[in-house]
Design an enzyme around this catalytic site. Structure first.
Site, PDB file in Angstrom:
ATOM      1  N   LYS A   1      47.702  -1.909 -10.481  1.00 50.35           N
ATOM      2  CA  LYS A   1      46.561  -2.456 -11.227  1.00 50.35           C
ATOM      3  C   LYS A   1      46.309  -1.501 -12.386  1.00 50.35           C
ATOM      4  CE  LYS A   1      41.675  -3.412 -11.258  1.00 50.35           C
ATOM      5  NZ  LYS A   1      40.366  -3.007 -10.718  1.00 50.35           N
TER       6      LYS A   1
ATOM      7  N   ASN B   1      34.632  -4.741  -5.627  1.00 52.66           N
ATOM      8  CA  ASN B   1      34.404  -3.557  -4.812  1.00 52.66           C
ATOM      9  C   ASN B   1      32.912  -3.312  -4.615  1.00 52.66           C
ATOM     10  OD1 ASN B   1      35.408  -0.964  -3.511  1.00 52.66           O
ATOM     11  ND2 ASN B   1      34.052  -0.162  -5.087  1.00 52.66           N
ATOM     12  N   THR B   2      32.208  -3.003  -5.709  1.00 49.97           N
ATOM     13  CA  THR B   2      30.807  -2.603  -5.603  1.00 49.97           C
ATOM     14  C   THR B   2      29.941  -3.694  -4.996  1.00 49.97           C
ATOM     15  OG1 THR B   2      31.119  -1.236  -7.574  1.00 49.97           O
ATOM     16  CG2 THR B   2      28.862  -1.619  -6.869  1.00 49.97           C
TER      17      THR B   2
ATOM     18  N   ALA C   1      35.756  -7.327 -11.710  1.00 52.09           N
ATOM     19  CA  ALA C   1      34.563  -6.579 -12.122  1.00 52.09           C
ATOM     20  C   ALA C   1      33.369  -7.477 -12.403  1.00 52.09           C
ATOM     21  CB  ALA C   1      34.839  -5.714 -13.356  1.00 52.09           C
ATOM     22  N   GLY C   2      32.205  -7.011 -11.964  1.00 48.70           N
ATOM     23  CA  GLY C   2      30.941  -7.661 -12.273  1.00 48.70           C
ATOM     24  C   GLY C   2      30.392  -8.579 -11.207  1.00 48.70           C
TER      25      GLY C   2
ATOM     26  N   GLY D   1      30.921  -2.627 -11.857  1.00 50.33           N
ATOM     27  CA  GLY D   1      29.798  -2.152 -11.063  1.00 50.33           C
ATOM     28  C   GLY D   1      28.437  -2.670 -11.474  1.00 50.33           C
TER      29      GLY D   1
END
Length: 262
Positions: free
Chosen positions: A101, A210-211, A188-189, A162
């Protein structure tokens, strides 16, 4: 309804369209439980952040069952194409995988990727035999350039890393999907399950997060919610939503009703 086809990324096939990460969890044990609940088959790991001397003699990699999960190393923390290529090569030596990645960050505050450096790194890595999945802005032109240099997928951001803001520009994601000949993975987001469902309903082939899971009050429960949302959004996309209308359209026809004057 016929079963969905596996997600194909280069030579790899995945039965889950949710890819999860490894950072920000309250503990490695919670991370392990969240991975299980997510149903994911691929887990991304930041190579530059893997500690090799855990307090209990274990590292993060010891908490990932590589018989069940495919590891997707990433180049998080890199700021130039040169650094990203070197990190990818180290990941290949450490983990024995050609998957990478690609992340090349251009702005420290927004963590937006550097498009020029990302495309240059992608070109070098593809030539070196890597299966490249690049994190990039939600720009159809940038995504097409990455596809043209040989990337196995493109990973446009939904919102800054994040942030949990969700899909800020759904129109760009739709255009990217319509023009892309490789899988589109929203990266992301994503902050909650509805964000994941929206990404999939727009036609994304997968979602990486992830977050949104790790920072939830209950990461394991949120991992399950994300799993169900990705599955629901994908099913809705394949089903084909109804056409949007400006005015009402009765669910029951108003003609030929019993007792209605003719």
């Amino acid at each position: 309804m016929s079963p969905d086809t596996p997600l194909k990324i280069g030579a790899y096939e995945l039965t889950s369209r949710l890819i999860v990460g490894t950072g920000k969890y309250p503990s490695l044990e919670v991370m392990q439980l969240a991975h299980e609940a997510s149903g994911a088959k691929m887990i991304t790991v930041a190579i530059r952040r893997i500690g090799l001397d855990g307090a209990n003699g274990k590292t993060m990699l010891d908490y990932i069952d590589r018989r069940r999960f495919r590891i997707l190393p990433n180049t998080a923390g890199c700021r130039t194409a040169k650094d990203a290529v070197l990190t990818a090569q180290l990941a290949r030596e450490l983990l024995g995988t050609d998957l990478i990645k690609l992340e090349v960050i251009g702005d420290a505050e927004t963590l937006y990727p550097d498009t020029v450096e990302t495309i240059e790194a992608a070109r070098e890595l593809v030539a070196d035999g890597f299966t490249v999945l690049p994190y990039i802005i939600d720009d159809p032109t940038a995504c097409k350039r990455l596809e043209e240099v040989g990337c196995a997928a493109v990973m446009p951001l939904g919102a800054p890393i994040g942030s949990g803001l969700g899909i800020c520009n759904p129109y760009s994601i739709r255009i990217i999907r319509e023009r892309s000949g490789v899988p589109v993975i929203v990266d992301a987001g994503v902050g909650t399950a509805s964000d994941a469902a929206i990404a999939m309903e727009l036609g994304a082939d997968a979602v990486l997060m992830n977050t949104g899971i790790a920072a939830a009050s209950d990461p394991v429960a949120m991992a399950l919610a994300m799993r169900l949302a990705v599955e629901a959004g994908r099913t809705a996309y394949l089903a084909g939503r109804m056409e949007k209308r400006l005015y009402a359209n009765a669910s029951s026809p108003m003609t030929d009703l019993i007792g209605t004057p003719r």
